[in-house]
Design a protein around this motif. Sequence first.
Motif, PDB file in Angstrom:
ATOM      1  N   HIS A  47      87.063 -43.110  26.958  1.00 20.94           N
ATOM      2  CA  HIS A  47      85.825 -42.806  27.599  1.00 20.94           C
ATOM      3  C   HIS A  47      85.761 -41.245  27.934  1.00 20.94           C
ATOM      4  O   HIS A  47      85.148 -40.932  29.197  1.00 20.94           O
ATOM      5  CB  HIS A  47      85.326 -43.802  28.544  1.00 20.94           C
ATOM      6  N   ASN A  48      86.717 -40.517  27.654  1.00 27.78           N
ATOM      7  CA  ASN A  48      86.662 -38.869  28.124  1.00 27.78           C
ATOM      8  C   ASN A  48      85.185 -38.372  27.956  1.00 27.78           C
ATOM      9  O   ASN A  48      84.643 -38.575  26.985  1.00 27.78           O
ATOM     10  CB  ASN A  48      87.644 -38.182  27.466  1.00 27.78           C
ATOM     11  N   ARG A  49      84.893 -37.624  29.341  1.00 26.17           N
ATOM     12  CA  ARG A  49      83.429 -37.185  29.042  1.00 26.17           C
ATOM     13  C   ARG A  49      83.386 -36.021  30.121  1.00 26.17           C
ATOM     14  O   ARG A  49      82.516 -35.924  31.027  1.00 26.17           O
ATOM     15  CB  ARG A  49      82.424 -38.134  29.325  1.00 26.17           C
ATOM     16  N   MET A  50      84.710 -35.190  30.432  1.00 31.06           N
ATOM     17  CA  MET A  50      84.557 -34.161  31.365  1.00 31.06           C
ATOM     18  C   MET A  50      84.249 -32.730  30.562  1.00 31.06           C
ATOM     19  O   MET A  50      84.624 -31.505  31.052  1.00 31.06           O
ATOM     20  CB  MET A  50      86.005 -34.103  31.947  1.00 31.06           C
ATOM     21  N   GLY A  51      83.811 -32.712  29.100  1.00 37.27           N
ATOM     22  CA  GLY A  51      83.527 -31.534  28.415  1.00 37.27           C
ATOM     23  C   GLY A  51      84.652 -30.531  28.174  1.00 37.27           C
ATOM     24  O   GLY A  51      85.888 -31.112  28.133  1.00 37.27           O
ATOM     25  N   GLY A  52      84.681 -29.320  28.178  1.00 40.19           N
ATOM     26  CA  GLY A  52      85.581 -28.420  27.812  1.00 40.19           C
ATOM     27  C   GLY A  52      85.711 -28.346  26.429  1.00 40.19           C
ATOM     28  O   GLY A  52      85.003 -28.950  25.600  1.00 40.19           O
ATOM     29  N   LEU A  53      86.732 -27.713  26.096  1.00 31.45           N
ATOM     30  CA  LEU A  53      87.061 -27.597  24.621  1.00 31.45           C
ATOM     31  C   LEU A  53      87.305 -28.850  23.983  1.00 31.45           C
ATOM     32  O   LEU A  53      88.272 -29.824  24.192  1.00 31.45           O
ATOM     33  CB  LEU A  53      88.321 -26.709  24.353  1.00 31.45           C
ATOM     34  N   ALA A  54      86.552 -29.156  22.820  1.00 29.46           N
ATOM     35  CA  ALA A  54      86.982 -30.571  22.039  1.00 29.46           C
ATOM     36  C   ALA A  54      88.291 -30.210  21.019  1.00 29.46           C
ATOM     37  O   ALA A  54      88.247 -29.011  20.632  1.00 29.46           O
ATOM     38  CB  ALA A  54      85.635 -30.702  21.324  1.00 29.46           C
ATOM     39  N   ALA A  55      88.891 -31.287  20.915  1.00 32.01           N
ATOM     40  CA  ALA A  55      89.866 -31.270  20.150  1.00 32.01           C
ATOM     41  C   ALA A  55      89.646 -30.594  18.927  1.00 32.01           C
ATOM     42  O   ALA A  55      90.387 -29.805  18.100  1.00 32.01           O
ATOM     43  CB  ALA A  55      90.892 -32.426  19.902  1.00 32.01           C
ATOM     44  N   GLU A  56      88.442 -31.294  18.115  1.00 33.71           N
ATOM     45  CA  GLU A  56      88.012 -30.903  16.852  1.00 33.71           C
ATOM     46  C   GLU A  56      87.723 -29.328  16.775  1.00 33.71           C
ATOM     47  O   GLU A  56      87.830 -28.872  15.532  1.00 33.71           O
ATOM     48  CB  GLU A  56      87.169 -31.816  16.323  1.00 33.71           C
ATOM     49  N   ASP A  57      87.349 -28.811  17.746  1.00 35.36           N
ATOM     50  CA  ASP A  57      87.095 -27.267  17.811  1.00 35.36           C
ATOM     51  C   ASP A  57      88.199 -26.329  18.211  1.00 35.36           C
ATOM     52  O   ASP A  57      88.172 -24.975  18.329  1.00 35.36           O
ATOM     53  CB  ASP A  57      85.878 -26.987  19.012  1.00 35.36           C
ATOM     54  N   ALA A  58      89.389 -26.908  18.522  1.00 37.85           N
ATOM     55  CA  ALA A  58      90.665 -26.080  19.078  1.00 37.85           C
ATOM     56  C   ALA A  58      91.126 -25.400  17.653  1.00 37.85           C
ATOM     57  O   ALA A  58      91.153 -25.794  16.440  1.00 37.85           O
ATOM     58  CB  ALA A  58      91.625 -26.943  19.464  1.00 37.85           C
ATOM     59  N   VAL A  59      91.385 -23.975  17.890  1.00 41.93           N
ATOM     60  CA  VAL A  59      91.826 -23.030  16.705  1.00 41.93           C
ATOM     61  C   VAL A  59      93.401 -23.429  16.946  1.00 41.93           C
ATOM     62  O   VAL A  59      94.070 -23.312  15.975  1.00 41.93           O
ATOM     63  CB  VAL A  59      91.301 -21.677  16.828  1.00 41.93           C
ATOM     64  N   GLY A  60      93.935 -23.335  18.044  1.00 40.77           N
ATOM     65  CA  GLY A  60      95.305 -23.441  18.335  1.00 40.77           C
ATOM     66  C   GLY A  60      96.331 -22.279  18.053  1.00 40.77           C
ATOM     67  O   GLY A  60      97.480 -22.424  18.043  1.00 40.77           O
TER      68      GLY A  60
END
Length: 193
Positions: free
Chosen positions: A175-188
């Motif tokens: 139930h994470n819902r604190m926003g920020g960078l989404a894992a699928e959008d990370a370039v890394g």
Amino acid sequence: MPDFPLRKTMLFIEDIHHDGGPAPATPRRRAAIVALVKNPFAGAYVAELQQAMDDLKPLGLIMTDRLIAAMGGIEGIDGYGKAGLVGEGGELEHTALWHVPGGYAMRERLGEARAIVPSSMKMGGVGTRIDIPLGHINAAYVRSHFDGMEVGVPDGPRADELLFALAMARGPRIHNRMGGLAAEDAVGEDGLR
């Protein structure tokens, strides 16, 4: 060449099926492994410690392999962390011996891991518990993966021991819902974003 005789290891596995709200489609797994070793530096001040990290590298790889097996394989592991706990006969700096052997072992086995491995260190006696911080393996700013896992051993660390710990996770907090960078959008690319 310091010697770190291994006294024992323990594995901790959590499958989180529910955390209030709707149950996730797939449970979240977190697992940790700890090792209690003799602290060859306990009871005396030793100026040069860095080279002893090399002596702990095999332990880091063994623990990492056992942890990956406990996770059910490498597929989907996207969180990690490490910790060190020193008995009262040692000094906090002795826990820093774990930075390279613990962190680099997980990076080597997990492959594309680019983010810094979160770490915690402290001193404590027998039965002391420690929180292993967890973060995303490729991007430190992925908030959904900020987490921690508490571990401890009933009979350690003794005054002349070190407890070294590694942890891994599959998936974000339930139930994470604190926003920020989404894992699928990370370039890394830089380990941050």
